[in-house]
Design a protein around this motif. Sequence first.
Motif, short mmCIF file in Angstrom:
data_model
loop_
_atom_site.label_atom_id
_atom_site.label_comp_id
_atom_site.label_asym_id
_atom_site.label_seq_id
_atom_site.Cartn_x
_atom_site.Cartn_y
_atom_site.Cartn_z
N MET A 1 0.78 -1.22 -0.06
CA MET A 1 0.04 -0.13 0.12
C MET A 1 0.85 1.40 -0.09
SD MET A 1 -2.55 -1.71 2.94
CE MET A 1 -1.20 -2.19 3.66
N ASP A 2 2.16 1.20 -0.13
CA ASP A 2 3.13 2.33 -0.22
C ASP A 2 3.14 3.17 1.10
OD1 ASP A 2 3.75 5.25 -1.95
OD2 ASP A 2 5.17 3.64 -1.46
N HIS A 3 2.59 2.46 2.15
CA HIS A 3 2.70 2.94 3.64
C HIS A 3 3.94 3.32 4.07
CE1 HIS A 3 -1.65 1.25 4.55
NE2 HIS A 3 -1.74 2.41 3.78
N GLU A 4 4.02 4.48 4.85
CA GLU A 4 5.35 4.92 5.36
C GLU A 4 5.53 3.95 6.80
OE1 GLU A 4 3.71 8.31 3.01
OE2 GLU A 4 3.06 6.94 4.41
N ASN A 5 4.55 3.83 7.51
CA ASN A 5 4.65 3.39 8.93
C ASN A 5 4.50 1.91 8.86
OD1 ASN A 5 4.83 5.83 10.00
ND2 ASN A 5 2.75 6.02 10.26
N MET A 6 5.24 1.06 9.44
CA MET A 6 5.26 -0.29 9.56
C MET A 6 5.34 -0.68 11.23
SD MET A 6 6.46 -2.02 6.11
CE MET A 6 5.57 -3.55 6.49
N PHE A 7 4.62 -1.56 11.71
CA PHE A 7 4.67 -2.13 12.95
C PHE A 7 4.89 -3.51 13.44
CE2 PHE A 7 3.11 2.29 14.48
CZ PHE A 7 2.34 2.61 13.09
N TRP A 8 5.42 -3.83 14.42
CA TRP A 8 5.48 -5.33 14.87
C TRP A 8 4.85 -5.28 16.24
CZ3 TRP A 8 5.56 -9.79 12.57
CH2 TRP A 8 6.42 -10.05 11.35
N TYR A 9 4.00 -6.23 16.35
CA TYR A 9 3.32 -6.47 17.80
C TYR A 9 3.51 -7.83 18.14
CZ TYR A 9 0.52 -1.93 16.73
OH TYR A 9 0.21 -1.00 16.71
N PHE B 1 8.61 -0.03 15.89
CA PHE B 1 7.91 0.47 14.81
C PHE B 1 8.95 1.05 13.87
CE2 PHE B 1 7.50 4.77 15.58
CZ PHE B 1 7.43 4.95 16.89
N SER B 2 8.67 1.47 12.34
CA SER B 2 9.36 2.19 11.57
C SER B 2 8.47 3.14 10.68
CB SER B 2 10.05 1.28 10.72
OG SER B 2 10.80 1.92 9.80
N TYR B 3 9.17 4.34 10.80
CA TYR B 3 8.38 5.34 10.01
C TYR B 3 8.94 5.67 8.66
CZ TYR B 3 11.72 8.09 12.93
OH TYR B 3 12.85 8.67 13.25
N ASP B 4 10.02 5.24 8.24
CA ASP B 4 10.59 5.31 7.22
C ASP B 4 11.79 3.99 6.91
OD1 ASP B 4 11.86 8.12 5.47
OD2 ASP B 4 11.34 6.49 4.57
N VAL B 5 12.27 4.18 5.75
CA VAL B 5 13.28 3.24 5.20
C VAL B 5 14.43 3.38 6.36
CG1 VAL B 5 14.83 2.31 3.51
CG2 VAL B 5 12.39 2.91 2.78
N LYS B 6 14.96 2.39 6.74
CA LYS B 6 16.11 2.29 7.82
C LYS B 6 15.74 3.26 9.04
CE LYS B 6 19.42 1.97 3.90
NZ LYS B 6 20.00 0.51 4.05
N MET B 7 14.67 3.52 9.26
CA MET B 7 14.15 4.26 10.43
C MET B 7 13.61 3.23 11.48
SD MET B 7 15.86 7.01 9.82
CE MET B 7 15.33 8.27 11.22
N LYS B 8 13.74 3.25 12.78
CA LYS B 8 13.20 2.45 13.57
C LYS B 8 13.06 3.05 14.81
CE LYS B 8 17.20 -0.08 14.69
NZ LYS B 8 18.11 -1.39 14.45
N GLU B 9 12.11 3.02 15.93
CA GLU B 9 12.00 3.27 16.98
C GLU B 9 11.52 2.00 17.95
OE1 GLU B 9 10.96 7.99 16.74
OE2 GLU B 9 10.03 6.90 18.43
#
Lengths: 116, 116
Positions: free
Chosen positions: B27-35, B48-56
């Motif tokens: 879906m070309d989403h910016e955010n991805m999450f793992w629960y 979670f990640s809000y961009d390529v190579k970015m994570k928090e």
Amino acid sequence: AQSVTQLGSHVSVSEGALVLLRCNYSSSVPPYLFWYVQYPNQGLQLLLKYTSAATLVKGINGFEAEFKKSETSFHLTKPSAHMSDAAEYFCAVSDINTGTASKLTFGTGTRLQVTL
Amino acid sequence: DVKVTQSSRYLVKRTGEKVFLECVQDMDHENMFWYRQDPGLGLRLIYFSYDVKMKEKGDIPEGYSVSREKKERFSLILESASTNQTSMYLCASSLVAGVAGTYEQYFGPGTRLTVT
């Protein structure tokens, strides 16, 4: 930090009866609120969402929820339960101040059982 | 139609193994999450990640790491699996929260991981 409380981990109703699943949130500002449903062995599916427009929100499968700021509640209802409504339901709250990430905090879930 | 896929529905691993869980969204989403989802605890955010190579880090990052080399793919890594990581793992994605408000998350079907 945001938190969500779902009262009742298990709710049982008869087919045709009213469904009421309770959700209370804690937030210092009006949040965005969501209800998700999870059928056995599946991921979560969005039922409905509140994003500060109308306080009464209609969702899929005949469900609706009412946002009540004074009670910090977002209870889910359906006038007449169907056997196919048996599933686990999750309430979630979004913090609007999370920058670029739309993080959600989920409640612990309510399992709905529908009996004949 | 929106789609989030996870590489495995069921996975059995031994204690100490390195485990990779893959998630892909179209879906070309910016955010991805793992629960992770455990009975009585609801969904808890791991990373979670809000961009390529970015994570928090989320609420329970200990024992996990993530990788996001491409926008559509978000991997969860268990460096050395332990029995207390036996759980259901759910991946989700969403658009960035915009002027219109927070966007809902779309979930994959989940991976049920058993560590023996």
